[in-house]
Structure formats: C-alpha cells, structure tokens
Scaffold this active site. Sequence first.
Site, short mmCIF file in Angstrom:
data_model
loop_
_atom_site.label_atom_id
_atom_site.label_comp_id
_atom_site.label_asym_id
_atom_site.label_seq_id
_atom_site.Cartn_x
_atom_site.Cartn_y
_atom_site.Cartn_z
N HIS A 250 0.81 -1.22 0.00
CA HIS A 250 0.00 0.00 0.00
C HIS A 250 0.84 1.27 0.00
O HIS A 250 0.31 2.36 -0.19
CB HIS A 250 -0.93 0.01 1.22
N CYS A 251 2.15 1.16 0.19
CA CYS A 251 2.98 2.37 0.33
C CYS A 251 3.82 2.69 -0.90
O CYS A 251 3.65 3.74 -1.51
CB CYS A 251 3.89 2.22 1.55
N ILE A 252 4.74 1.81 -1.26
CA ILE A 252 5.77 2.14 -2.24
C ILE A 252 5.19 2.48 -3.62
O ILE A 252 5.65 3.43 -4.26
CB ILE A 252 6.80 0.99 -2.36
N ILE A 254 2.39 3.85 -4.28
CA ILE A 254 1.39 4.91 -4.19
C ILE A 254 1.96 6.22 -3.66
O ILE A 254 1.76 7.30 -4.24
CB ILE A 254 0.22 4.44 -3.28
N ASP A 255 2.70 6.15 -2.57
CA ASP A 255 3.11 7.36 -1.85
C ASP A 255 3.91 8.35 -2.69
O ASP A 255 3.71 9.57 -2.56
CB ASP A 255 3.89 6.98 -0.59
#
Length: 420
Positions: A250-252, A254-255
């Site tokens: 969910h992080c790399i 998207i962020d």
Amino acid sequence: LGYVGLPLVKAFWKAGYPVLGFDVDTSKIERLKRGESYIRHIAGDDVAAMVKSGKFEVTADYAALSSADAILICVPTPLTRHQDPDLSYVMSSTEGLQPHLRAGQLVVLESTTFPGTTREFMKPILERGGLKLGEDVFLAYSPEREDPGNPQFSTADIPKVVGGDDPVSTELAQAVYEKITKVVPVSSADTAEAVKLTENIFRAVNIALVNELKLVFERMGIDIWEVIEAAKTKPFGYMPFYPGPGWGGHCIPIDPFYLTWKAREYGVMTRFIELAGQVNTSMPDHVVRRLAESMDTRLSKGLKGSKVLIVGAAYKKNVDDMRESPALRIMETLQARGADISYYDPFIAEIIATREHATLTGMRSIALTKDSLAKFDAALISTDHDNVDYEFIVTNSKLVVDTRNATRAVTQHRDRIVRA
C-alpha cells in the site's frame, strides 16, 4: 483496524492502556469480538487475550469515539485511476468523527499523505462544531511505519515521528506514543508528513534503480544477484536493494505520487520520482515478455493456450497482503494473452475483490503437488515465501521463471530455471 491499526491496538494494550477499536467494516468487528484475527502476523490468541482482559472493546459506532482521549486514524490513502491522491477515507473518517468530538481530545492521522493534509483538510472539518484546534482539541500527524512480515520490528520497536498542528499538539502526541516506543518529534505536521513520503520515495527510487540494472546486466549475461551480494560487502556507501517483478504494497507504489501531485501546486516537476514510477510499473510486462521468450525458445510453445502457474500472489514474502501486488498484474496480462493461469500461495487461499483486478476475484490457490505441477507448461515465481519448497517446484516443472532468486539454493535441474 487493518495492517496499521490492529498492531497499534496490541501495542497500547500491552502497555496497559484500555483501547477502543473502531472500523466501518462490521465483519472485522464481529471477528475481533470472537477473539479472531484476520491478519497473519497478529495471532488469534493475542486478540482473544485482549478481548478477555476487558481492556479492548470494538465498535462501528462513531458516537463511541467521544469516550477516547486520543483518536488515531489509520485509513487507506490510495490513488485514483488518474494517479491523483484519494483522500476520501481520510475525509469520511474525519467527517464521521467531528460531531462526537469533545474538549480535551487529541486526533492523530497516521495515513500516508502529502504535506498539508492534516492542516488544510482535517483542521477545518474538526473546527466546524466550534471547538478551537490547539485550545479545545488537538491535532497531529504521525506516519505509520509498519513492515508486515518482518519479525525483527514490531510497532514497539519502531520509533514514531510526530508533528503537531501546534506545539501543544506535538507535546501531547509525543506523550501518547512514548508509552509504546521511542518518539522523534518534528517541528510541524507538514514536516512529519514529508518524512513519511521521503522514506518511501527513497525505497521506490532505489528499487527502480536495481530493476533497471537488472535489465542491463541481463543483456550482458551478468547475474544481478551475484553483483548485489558482492557489492553489499562494502561496509560504507552502499545499501542493498533487490529486483523483482514490480512494486507492491500500500505504500511504495502509491506514496511517491502523493508528492508529485502536491509538487505541481508549487510549480515543481518531480522528474526523478516519476521516472522511478515508470521503471517499476513496467516490470510486470518485462516478466511476461521473459516468460513468453523462454517458452518459445525452450518449449517451442506460445503463451496462448498454455497453462501457467503463478507462485505467490502476495506483494512480498511471508505476508497475506495482496495490495498492489505485481502478481495480480502479471496474472491479468497473461489472461489477456490467452494463457490459462492458476496460482499457489500458502498465505492467500482466495483472491478477494480489488478495484483494479476484478477479473481475478474468487480465484483460489491450488494444491502444490507433483501431479498438479505436471499439468503446467511453466511456473512463474512472483513472491518468494520462505515456506515454499522451490526444489520441489523445479524438480516437477518443465520451466521455472524466477523473479526473486528464490531458487538460488536449488542445485538440480538448473537448466529449467530462467531469471526474470
């Protein structure tokens, strides 16, 4: 109460505090009430102990939040189809909370987002009822730093960065989190938001770099994995990152785009970050091309009509999390090219509905047996779970395409292995 919220519950409960868990997903609420866990690295016995203690309650009623002294918001912050930030979960949570705010409460956002979210979007909503931020209620940002599947670091082992909308909010957030871990205060919520993006962009850019090096060295006949193992013996100036079939979680993936979107407001183009995104996003297509080439040259067979097994649906090893997994993109691409696909993952029995990969919904993991492997033309390793017998897969497969170097310890039938 997901991959960030539930570990926080456990950490504060272990520190001796009564904890109220909130989620709009009533199925999660019911499972927790029964003492069950829906996250692999949170043991069911731990959930049962928390419920039995009387110091852990769960609810789907926003009104119950008025009883809490500190409210920690850990909701998803995905991207829209146009790669713009989707703050709908943050906004709806803040809207739902606002009517039940009372004087003396602290609200902390943990969801990854762009600098200014806490101040520009949450603050006006929270002040709507007449309570003054910094005087009556308090607002801060503290980025989540969970690493699911990493046994070395639990919530209590990872320092928490905190930044408040005002000095008092920073002090209060520090007082809350220092009960469970070391705290690193910064000057503002905007700074704390920037810290999280910096951490994840650092990883995204370096993953893109090593993926690009893989493509170059592959053409040169050089083993990227051997290069990395040798390079990491240098005790300074180098940090190992590893290639793969793309980025996930969910992080790399998207962020970084949260910052590129916000940067445009200031007239700044984040070319380096966007290039990294292009490299990482292209990797699933490279894997499919490599599979097709290998089947053509080694089996004299095309993808259309072939049977392909995907080993691993999770986005990284030893977790039951499929969010943004490159395996899903690979599976859909293979389907589009006419391949008959199945998957095996010891942690994911069934593919649940996702916004991006609806055609895969309901597909179930097969049993990994000698007979089942014999039915496939190729096995493609997308996730390198530790509890998978890769020697067994290689021994009983015609062709194995390995995107993670999971077969490095296999000594027999290495002629069947292709790296991708």
